[in-house]
Design a protein around this motif. Structure first.
Motif, mmCIF file in Angstrom:
data_model
loop_
_atom_site.group_PDB
_atom_site.id
_atom_site.type_symbol
_atom_site.label_atom_id
_atom_site.label_comp_id
_atom_site.label_asym_id
_atom_site.label_seq_id
_atom_site.Cartn_x
_atom_site.Cartn_y
_atom_site.Cartn_z
ATOM 1 N N ASP A 59 28.846 42.199 41.165
ATOM 2 C CA ASP A 59 28.325 41.178 40.251
ATOM 3 C C ASP A 59 29.514 40.586 39.494
ATOM 4 O OD1 ASP A 59 28.906 42.909 37.994
ATOM 5 O OD2 ASP A 59 27.001 43.929 38.338
ATOM 6 N N LYS A 60 29.245 39.785 38.478
ATOM 7 C CA LYS A 60 30.331 39.097 37.768
ATOM 8 C C LYS A 60 31.212 40.034 36.952
ATOM 9 C CE LYS A 60 28.144 34.618 37.591
ATOM 10 N NZ LYS A 60 27.802 33.453 36.816
ATOM 11 N N GLN A 61 30.840 41.307 36.859
ATOM 12 C CA GLN A 61 31.602 42.269 36.072
ATOM 13 C C GLN A 61 32.179 43.421 36.892
ATOM 14 O OE1 GLN A 61 32.081 42.240 32.530
ATOM 15 N NE2 GLN A 61 31.439 40.132 32.838
#
Length: 195
Positions: free
Chosen positions: A81-83
């Motif tokens: 994911d974005k993290q």
């Protein structure tokens, strides 16, 4: 200029120098870096993370192939994911999927591994072992997560000499590198007291 602005400026300058390298020279330098595989002191079965090169990065695939010939288990980052990134095992003939940013990695069926040695990409670095990544913080968070779980991987940055800057502004969450491999060879960074 604050930390973020200074890092951005240093990143842009270092990447412009890297982008200015002749493509043929980058290929030859990347191949020559594979000769450092024996200096990385790996053992059969050791888990080593590499990365799929993007844009004008050092192509670590020749180095990864040399390490595989020494019996290491290779893995590549997979963006969850974005993290978050995890590291999935790279096997010959295994499914590779588009990870975005022009990179590829093993598919979701590949086992997740915890690297003992990490080949770390970067945009810029300094002589103290501080790095500037690409700004998303994936590697800092992944290393922090491993350390919180009791794993301290050996960190070897991979770059061209032209990516070195005078000083990277450091922040408490930044991870200091232990070593760097460039076309000039493998060198260790001085470690802070208590490290």
């Amino acid at each position: 200029m604050n930390h973020r602005e200074l890092k951005k400026a240093l990143r842009v300058e270092a990447l412009a120098r890297r982008d200015g390298l002749e493509p043929q020279w980058r290929i030859e330098a990347s191949i020559s870096m594979a000769r450092a595989a024996d200096r990385l002191a790996t053992t059969p079965g050791m888990v080593v993370s590499g990365f799929w090169p993007m844009r004008s990065e050092v192509d670590v695939r020749p180095l990864m192939a040399a390490l595989a010939d020494r019996g290491v288990r290779l893995c590549l980052p997979a963006i969850i994911d974005k993290q978050t990134i995890v590291f999935r095992e790279l096997k010959r003939g295994g499914e590779m999927i588009d990870m975005g940013f022009g990179t590829w990695g093993p598919g979701p069926d590949a086992p997740e591994l915890t690297p003992e040695l990490m080949l770390v990409p970067l945009a810029a670095f300094d002589a103290r072992g501080h790095r500037i990544g690409y700004g998303a913080g994936y590697y800092d968070r992944a290393i922090e997560r491993m350390q919180a779980n009791g794993h301290t991987p050996r960190l070897v940055a991979i770059a061209f000499d032209c990516q070195e800057v005078d000083e990277v502004p450091e922040q408490p969450h930044d991870v200091q590198l232990g070593e760097i491999l460039t076309e000039s060879g493998l060198r260790a960074f001085p470690q802070p007291l208590g490290a």
